[in-house]
Design an enzyme around this catalytic site. Structure first.
Site, short mmCIF file in Angstrom:
data_model
loop_
_atom_site.label_atom_id
_atom_site.label_comp_id
_atom_site.label_asym_id
_atom_site.label_seq_id
_atom_site.Cartn_x
_atom_site.Cartn_y
_atom_site.Cartn_z
N GLU A 1 0.86 -1.19 0.00
CA GLU A 1 0.00 0.00 0.00
C GLU A 1 0.89 1.24 0.00
O GLU A 1 1.70 1.41 0.91
CB GLU A 1 -0.90 -0.01 1.24
CG GLU A 1 -1.66 1.25 1.52
CD GLU A 1 -2.51 1.74 0.37
OE1 GLU A 1 -2.27 2.86 -0.12
OE2 GLU A 1 -3.42 1.00 -0.05
N LYS A 2 0.74 2.09 -1.00
CA LYS A 2 1.65 3.23 -1.17
C LYS A 2 1.44 4.37 -0.18
O LYS A 2 2.22 5.32 -0.18
CB LYS A 2 1.55 3.76 -2.59
CG LYS A 2 0.20 4.33 -2.96
CD LYS A 2 0.17 4.73 -4.41
CE LYS A 2 -1.24 5.06 -4.85
NZ LYS A 2 -1.35 5.19 -6.27
N HIS A 3 0.43 4.32 0.67
CA HIS A 3 0.16 5.41 1.61
C HIS A 3 0.72 5.17 3.01
O HIS A 3 0.85 6.11 3.78
CB HIS A 3 -1.35 5.66 1.71
CG HIS A 3 -1.94 6.15 0.43
ND1 HIS A 3 -2.50 5.30 -0.48
CD2 HIS A 3 -2.02 7.39 -0.08
CE1 HIS A 3 -2.93 6.01 -1.51
NE2 HIS A 3 -2.64 7.27 -1.31
N HIS B 1 4.48 6.90 -4.28
CA HIS B 1 3.27 7.70 -4.26
C HIS B 1 3.39 8.78 -5.33
O HIS B 1 4.48 9.29 -5.55
CB HIS B 1 3.08 8.33 -2.87
CG HIS B 1 1.74 8.91 -2.66
ND1 HIS B 1 1.42 10.18 -3.07
CD2 HIS B 1 0.62 8.40 -2.11
CE1 HIS B 1 0.16 10.43 -2.77
NE2 HIS B 1 -0.35 9.35 -2.18
N HIS C 1 -2.69 14.88 -6.12
CA HIS C 1 -2.63 13.70 -5.25
C HIS C 1 -1.25 13.64 -4.60
O HIS C 1 -0.27 13.33 -5.27
CB HIS C 1 -2.89 12.45 -6.09
CG HIS C 1 -2.97 11.18 -5.30
ND1 HIS C 1 -2.99 9.95 -5.92
CD2 HIS C 1 -3.05 10.93 -3.97
CE1 HIS C 1 -3.07 9.01 -5.01
NE2 HIS C 1 -3.11 9.57 -3.81
N CYS D 1 -2.48 11.81 3.22
CA CYS D 1 -2.67 11.95 1.77
C CYS D 1 -3.89 12.83 1.55
O CYS D 1 -4.93 12.60 2.18
CB CYS D 1 -2.87 10.58 1.13
SG CYS D 1 -3.34 10.66 -0.62
N HIS E 1 -6.63 10.27 0.19
CA HIS E 1 -6.92 9.01 0.89
C HIS E 1 -6.80 9.07 2.40
O HIS E 1 -6.88 8.05 3.07
CB HIS E 1 -6.04 7.90 0.31
CG HIS E 1 -6.30 7.69 -1.15
ND1 HIS E 1 -5.43 8.13 -2.13
CD2 HIS E 1 -7.36 7.13 -1.78
CE1 HIS E 1 -5.95 7.83 -3.31
NE2 HIS E 1 -7.11 7.22 -3.14
#
Length: 118
Positions: free
Chosen positions: A16-18, A43, A49, A106, A109
């Site tokens: 998961e990139k976050h 990211h 974004h 983010c 997100h």
């Protein structure tokens, strides 16, 4: 009504990139902490974004509360073709073991967290 803590997401930073990854290293009389978003999956970090900030906390063994080590804002999201890389390094002096917490935000997100031991 939700509590803020119920809105914080977690996961595996490798999938998961976050999720902020945390690396800790013992250094002379203390701990070096590297917190970053995008270690395994980059990211985008565009104007539309991006990771706006990372906060780092530590909770030494035996302490009832965590302490904020730093709050790091990222402001270059493509303006003038300059892009922030959401990565911070902090150093603390302690002879105790404990936990490091990283919280990232983010703009699309929301809030993400991770924890590591030192």
């Amino acid at each position: 009504m939700s509590k803020l803590t119920e809105l914080v997401k977690s996961g595996d930073f490798k999938g998961e990139k976050h999720v902020p990854s945390i690396t800790v290293e013992a250094v002379d009389g203390g701990v070096k902490i590297l917190a970053q978003v995008g270690e395994e999956i980059e990211h985008p970090n565009t104007l539309e974004h991006h990771i706006a900030w990372i906060k780092v906390f530590v909770k030494p063994e035996g302490s009832p509360v965590p302490f904020e080590v730093g709050s790091y804002q990222f402001a270059a999201h493509g303006e003038g073709e300059v892009f922030s890389k959401p990565e911070v390094t902090a150093h603390i002096k302690t002879d105790k073991h404990g936990e490091v917490y990283a919280l990232s935000y983010c703009n699309i997100h929301g809030l993400w967290e991770n924890t590591a031991e030192f």
